[in-house]
Motif scaffolding. Structure first.
Motif, PDB file in Angstrom:
ATOM      1  N   HIS A 322       3.468  11.851  13.815  1.00  0.00           N
ATOM      2  CA  HIS A 322       2.462  12.282  14.790  1.00  0.00           C
ATOM      3  C   HIS A 322       1.370  11.243  15.003  1.00  0.00           C
ATOM      4  O   HIS A 322       0.456  11.471  15.792  1.00  0.00           O
ATOM      5  CB  HIS A 322       1.832  13.605  14.341  1.00  0.00           C
ATOM      6  CG  HIS A 322       2.787  14.753  14.356  1.00  0.00           C
ATOM      7  ND1 HIS A 322       2.905  15.626  15.421  1.00  0.00           N
ATOM      8  CD2 HIS A 322       3.694  15.164  13.442  1.00  0.00           C
ATOM      9  CE1 HIS A 322       3.835  16.534  15.149  1.00  0.00           C
ATOM     10  NE2 HIS A 322       4.315  16.277  13.953  1.00  0.00           N
ATOM     11  N   GLY A 323       1.438  10.144  14.283  1.00  0.00           N
ATOM     12  CA  GLY A 323       0.431   9.106  14.413  1.00  0.00           C
ATOM     13  C   GLY A 323       0.756   7.942  13.504  1.00  0.00           C
ATOM     14  O   GLY A 323       1.847   7.869  12.924  1.00  0.00           O
ATOM     15  N   THR A 324      -0.207   7.020  13.355  1.00  0.00           N
ATOM     16  CA  THR A 324       0.013   5.805  12.583  1.00  0.00           C
ATOM     17  C   THR A 324      -1.213   5.503  11.735  1.00  0.00           C
ATOM     18  O   THR A 324      -2.356   5.629  12.197  1.00  0.00           O
ATOM     19  CB  THR A 324       0.277   4.605  13.509  1.00  0.00           C
ATOM     20  OG1 THR A 324       1.411   4.886  14.333  1.00  0.00           O
ATOM     21  CG2 THR A 324       0.551   3.336  12.706  1.00  0.00           C
ATOM     22  N   LEU A 325      -0.970   5.110  10.474  1.00  0.00           N
ATOM     23  CA  LEU A 325      -2.009   4.565   9.616  1.00  0.00           C
ATOM     24  C   LEU A 325      -1.752   3.078   9.449  1.00  0.00           C
ATOM     25  O   LEU A 325      -0.663   2.669   9.021  1.00  0.00           O
ATOM     26  CB  LEU A 325      -2.006   5.242   8.243  1.00  0.00           C
ATOM     27  CG  LEU A 325      -2.413   6.716   8.162  1.00  0.00           C
ATOM     28  CD1 LEU A 325      -2.440   7.165   6.703  1.00  0.00           C
ATOM     29  CD2 LEU A 325      -3.768   6.950   8.817  1.00  0.00           C
ATOM     30  N   PHE A 326      -2.744   2.264   9.794  1.00  0.00           N
ATOM     31  CA  PHE A 326      -2.661   0.828   9.561  1.00  0.00           C
ATOM     32  C   PHE A 326      -3.262   0.548   8.189  1.00  0.00           C
ATOM     33  O   PHE A 326      -4.430   0.878   7.938  1.00  0.00           O
ATOM     34  CB  PHE A 326      -3.418   0.067  10.657  1.00  0.00           C
ATOM     35  CG  PHE A 326      -2.817   0.232  12.021  1.00  0.00           C
ATOM     36  CD1 PHE A 326      -1.783  -0.587  12.451  1.00  0.00           C
ATOM     37  CD2 PHE A 326      -3.278   1.226  12.878  1.00  0.00           C
ATOM     38  CE1 PHE A 326      -1.224  -0.430  13.713  1.00  0.00           C
ATOM     39  CE2 PHE A 326      -2.736   1.394  14.139  1.00  0.00           C
ATOM     40  CZ  PHE A 326      -1.696   0.563  14.556  1.00  0.00           C
ATOM     41  N   ILE A 327      -2.466  -0.024   7.306  1.00  0.00           N
ATOM     42  CA  ILE A 327      -2.905  -0.283   5.933  1.00  0.00           C
ATOM     43  C   ILE A 327      -2.877  -1.774   5.657  1.00  0.00           C
ATOM     44  O   ILE A 327      -2.163  -2.527   6.332  1.00  0.00           O
ATOM     45  CB  ILE A 327      -2.031   0.476   4.912  1.00  0.00           C
ATOM     46  CG1 ILE A 327      -0.577  -0.014   4.966  1.00  0.00           C
ATOM     47  CG2 ILE A 327      -2.100   1.988   5.159  1.00  0.00           C
ATOM     48  CD1 ILE A 327       0.324   0.607   3.896  1.00  0.00           C
ATOM     49  N   ASP A 328      -3.636  -2.193   4.652  1.00  0.00           N
ATOM     50  CA  ASP A 328      -3.636  -3.616   4.322  1.00  0.00           C
ATOM     51  C   ASP A 328      -2.532  -3.924   3.318  1.00  0.00           C
ATOM     52  O   ASP A 328      -1.860  -3.026   2.802  1.00  0.00           O
ATOM     53  CB  ASP A 328      -5.017  -4.074   3.834  1.00  0.00           C
ATOM     54  CG  ASP A 328      -5.482  -3.360   2.569  1.00  0.00           C
ATOM     55  OD1 ASP A 328      -4.624  -2.881   1.794  1.00  0.00           O
ATOM     56  OD2 ASP A 328      -6.702  -3.271   2.353  1.00  0.00           O
ATOM     57  N   GLN A 329      -2.391  -5.212   3.031  1.00  0.00           N
ATOM     58  CA  GLN A 329      -1.301  -5.644   2.158  1.00  0.00           C
ATOM     59  C   GLN A 329      -1.485  -5.158   0.727  1.00  0.00           C
ATOM     60  O   GLN A 329      -0.507  -4.894   0.020  1.00  0.00           O
ATOM     61  CB  GLN A 329      -1.190  -7.165   2.215  1.00  0.00           C
ATOM     62  CG  GLN A 329      -0.742  -7.668   3.587  1.00  0.00           C
ATOM     63  CD  GLN A 329      -0.947  -9.150   3.768  1.00  0.00           C
ATOM     64  OE1 GLN A 329      -1.963  -9.708   3.349  1.00  0.00           O
ATOM     65  NE2 GLN A 329       0.013  -9.818   4.410  1.00  0.00           N
ATOM     66  N   GLY A 330      -2.736  -5.032   0.290  1.00  0.00           N
ATOM     67  CA  GLY A 330      -2.982  -4.510  -1.049  1.00  0.00           C
ATOM     68  C   GLY A 330      -2.522  -3.077  -1.195  1.00  0.00           C
ATOM     69  O   GLY A 330      -1.944  -2.692  -2.220  1.00  0.00           O
ATOM     70  N   ALA A 331      -2.771  -2.263  -0.163  1.00  0.00           N
ATOM     71  CA  ALA A 331      -2.314  -0.868  -0.196  1.00  0.00           C
ATOM     72  C   ALA A 331      -0.793  -0.801  -0.219  1.00  0.00           C
ATOM     73  O   ALA A 331      -0.205   0.040  -0.915  1.00  0.00           O
ATOM     74  CB  ALA A 331      -2.867  -0.112   1.006  1.00  0.00           C
ATOM     75  N   HIS A 332      -0.157  -1.690   0.534  1.00  0.00           N
ATOM     76  CA  HIS A 332       1.308  -1.718   0.547  1.00  0.00           C
ATOM     77  C   HIS A 332       1.856  -2.077  -0.830  1.00  0.00           C
ATOM     78  O   HIS A 332       2.815  -1.463  -1.316  1.00  0.00           O
ATOM     79  CB  HIS A 332       1.799  -2.712   1.592  1.00  0.00           C
ATOM     80  CG  HIS A 332       3.293  -2.744   1.734  1.00  0.00           C
ATOM     81  ND1 HIS A 332       4.001  -3.896   1.987  1.00  0.00           N
ATOM     82  CD2 HIS A 332       4.223  -1.759   1.630  1.00  0.00           C
ATOM     83  CE1 HIS A 332       5.283  -3.619   2.052  1.00  0.00           C
ATOM     84  NE2 HIS A 332       5.449  -2.331   1.843  1.00  0.00           N
ATOM     85  N   ARG A 333       1.241  -3.058  -1.477  1.00  0.00           N
ATOM     86  CA  ARG A 333       1.697  -3.435  -2.824  1.00  0.00           C
ATOM     87  C   ARG A 333       1.501  -2.282  -3.803  1.00  0.00           C
ATOM     88  O   ARG A 333       2.347  -2.042  -4.674  1.00  0.00           O
ATOM     89  CB  ARG A 333       0.942  -4.683  -3.304  1.00  0.00           C
ATOM     90  CG  ARG A 333       1.378  -5.978  -2.633  1.00  0.00           C
ATOM     91  CD  ARG A 333       0.816  -7.188  -3.364  1.00  0.00           C
ATOM     92  NE  ARG A 333      -0.646  -7.232  -3.292  1.00  0.00           N
ATOM     93  CZ  ARG A 333      -1.324  -7.846  -2.347  1.00  0.00           C
ATOM     94  NH1 ARG A 333      -0.669  -8.479  -1.370  1.00  0.00           N
ATOM     95  NH2 ARG A 333      -2.649  -7.858  -2.363  1.00  0.00           N
ATOM     96  N   ALA A 334       0.394  -1.566  -3.668  1.00  0.00           N
ATOM     97  CA  ALA A 334       0.147  -0.430  -4.550  1.00  0.00           C
ATOM     98  C   ALA A 334       1.194   0.661  -4.345  1.00  0.00           C
ATOM     99  O   ALA A 334       1.703   1.246  -5.311  1.00  0.00           O
ATOM    100  CB  ALA A 334      -1.260   0.130  -4.296  1.00  0.00           C
ATOM    101  N   LEU A 335       1.539   0.935  -3.079  1.00  0.00           N
ATOM    102  CA  LEU A 335       2.575   1.931  -2.798  1.00  0.00           C
ATOM    103  C   LEU A 335       3.914   1.489  -3.368  1.00  0.00           C
ATOM    104  O   LEU A 335       4.677   2.302  -3.903  1.00  0.00           O
ATOM    105  CB  LEU A 335       2.687   2.147  -1.289  1.00  0.00           C
ATOM    106  CG  LEU A 335       1.509   2.864  -0.609  1.00  0.00           C
ATOM    107  CD1 LEU A 335       1.680   2.843   0.905  1.00  0.00           C
ATOM    108  CD2 LEU A 335       1.382   4.297  -1.107  1.00  0.00           C
ATOM    109  N   ALA A 336       4.228   0.202  -3.251  1.00  0.00           N
ATOM    110  CA  ALA A 336       5.485  -0.316  -3.794  1.00  0.00           C
ATOM    111  C   ALA A 336       5.523  -0.205  -5.313  1.00  0.00           C
ATOM    112  O   ALA A 336       6.597  -0.152  -5.913  1.00  0.00           O
ATOM    113  CB  ALA A 336       5.680  -1.769  -3.362  1.00  0.00           C
TER     114      ALA A 336
END
Length: 461
Positions: A322-336
């Motif tokens: 229903h939408g989009t969240l733009f996240i930074d690279q640090g957040a992506h690494r944390a999710l990974a």
């Protein structure tokens, strides 16, 4: 296939495989062969699911309507008429061989609701354990125009891929009016070569200009999308000609014989530990290994060696974002690294969504000065750099969020301890719990067989 492991096989049939495109008469010869093939698979100990289009086409024949109408309520009415006769036809054909069948009608909303998804999955499991063949179709009578984009799968190819993932199938057969994919259109290029094996769907650049029949909604493009979904869930996906249903057995025989031969070739040959005494060889010593038979022409999409299944697959492919969240690279690494999504890692928000709705996760590079959400004109700015020269945003997954779009917009970039002070409450320190996040995997592309060195796109005839 006796002696091999028991397999779960999903067979998808389009409208053009079930009824004649012009007269709308059922193709009884093809349907009878499909029934014989399915029953033969059941007798060999395998489990079979059929995803059957054709309700609207059969409804056209029943009501003596020549062409598919454009008015949605009329299409829904024809689907309601046709679904009864379609299931009656399947029941009648399978009854000759004393094979029980069951009807399952699904909509996108059934898949989007986690409880209903699990209920459908449990129903599939019980039916298959009972030796029943589930016959699946989309419930076209409930897809009204106001919610069409949310509730419609778009085609039964996508539905078949989701069903295959739901039952953790070994094979998905997309039966169509061509033998396979080609590197060029064989109708206009006599030197066109068949693409027999696709190791990575993302490396396949297919010419999808050919649409489906006048009765259906799909085409080769939807089959490639279905192959991408199914292979990501670990399902071997095959495109082959529907007029020769016996191909299913021959192709499965060929692939299973290949796998058995590979297992034997990998057995240890240390004389001190004879191969015949190893646990692995003992478990397959009863199998009679023949040379893999020559298979009929087909295109086979190999499954992902690290499949996405169960809840992760549902989050990625069962929900409409229903939408989009733009996240930074640090957040992506944390999710990974299996951490949750904190507000500090969120750069911006797009769309209007509520709590517990699905959103896309898109990674952008955060450069000083702070990322600006100037979402006007041709795009946004990333770190003060125009979007046409900034690093391209990359969609990396989906998430169910704990806060609405308006709330996330207010707390983005902040520490979790600040949520209560800004919103007046703090339902969670995370914008999305890790269990409600599913990331896509972007691995290095593997080759396609044969390699299209000429640069021509793969095309279905």
């Amino acid at each position: 296939m006796k002696g091999h492991k028991h397999l779960t096989i999903v067979i998808k049939l389009g409208s053009s495989s079930i009824v004649h495109e012009k007269t709308h008469e059922p193709l009884l010869s093809v349907l009878s062969l499909i029934v014989e093939t399915a029953v033969a698979l059941i007798k060999d100990g395998h489990r079979v699911v059929i995803v059957s289009s054709g309700a609207i086409a059969v409804g056209l024949r029943r009501m003596d309507v020549e062409k598919r109408p454009k008015h949605l309520p009329r299409i829904q009415a024809l689907a309601a008429v046709g679904q009864c006769r379609l299931m009656s036809l399947w029941e009648s054909l399978f009854a000759h061989l004393r094979q029980p069948v069951a009807q399952i009608l699904l909509t996108r909303n059934d898949i989007a609701d986690r409880t209903q998804y699990l209920n459908a999955q449990n129903t599939f499991t019980e039916l298959l354990n009972m030796g029943v063949i589930p016959i699946v179709n989309e419930n076209d009578t409930l897809a009204v125009s106001e919610i069409r984009q949310i509730e419609k799968f778009g085609d039964n190819d996508t539905l078949s891929a989701i069903s295959a993932a739901m039952v953790q199938a070994d094979y998905l057969f997309l039966m169509t009016d061509v033998d396979c994919l080609y590197d060029k259109n064989p109708r206009t290029h006599p030197d066109a070569q068949a693409i027999e094996v696709v190791e990575d769907v993302s490396s396949l650049e297919a010419d999808v200009s050919s649409a489906g029949s006048s009765l259906g909604t799909g085409g080769m493009s939807t089959k490639i999308v279905a192959a991408r979904l199914a292979t990501s869930a670990g399902v071997t996906t095959v495109i082959t000609r529907s007029s020769n249903p016996g191909n299913i057995v021959n192709i499965v025989n060929h692939v299973q014989a290949q796998k058995t031969a590979e297992v034997h070739s990998e057995l240890p040959s240390n004389p001190a530990t004879p191969a015949e005494n190893t646990p692995l060889s003992s478990s397959i010593s009863s199998l009679h290994v023949d040379a893999p038979p020559t298979p009929p022409l087909h295109t086979r999409f190999l499954p992902d060696p690290f499949p996405i299944r169960d809840r992760s697959f549902w989050l990625l492919h069962g929900l409409a974002p229903h939408g989009t969240l733009f996240i930074d690279q640090g957040a992506h690494r944390a999710l990974a690294s299996k951490a949750g999504l904190l507000p500090a890692g969120i750069v911006d928000v797009e769309g209007q969504f509520a709590q517990q709705e699905a959103v896309r996760l898109v990674v952008v590079k955060r450069n000083p000065p702070a990322w600006s959400s100037a979402a006007h004109g041709n795009g946004v700015d990333v770190g003060g750099v125009p979007v046409d020269v900034a690093p391209a945003p990359i969609e990396v997954g989906r998430a169910l969020v704990n806060y609405s779009a308006a709330e996330i917009m207010r707390i983005k970039g902040m520490r979790s301890t600040e949520i209560g002070g800004v919103l007046g409450y703090a339902d969670s320190e995370y914008v999305a719990l890790r269990e409600n996040v599913s990331l896509t995997k972007r691995e290095k592309s593997r080759p396609v067989t044969p390699s299209a060195s000429s640069g021509n796109a793969a095309q279905a005839s």
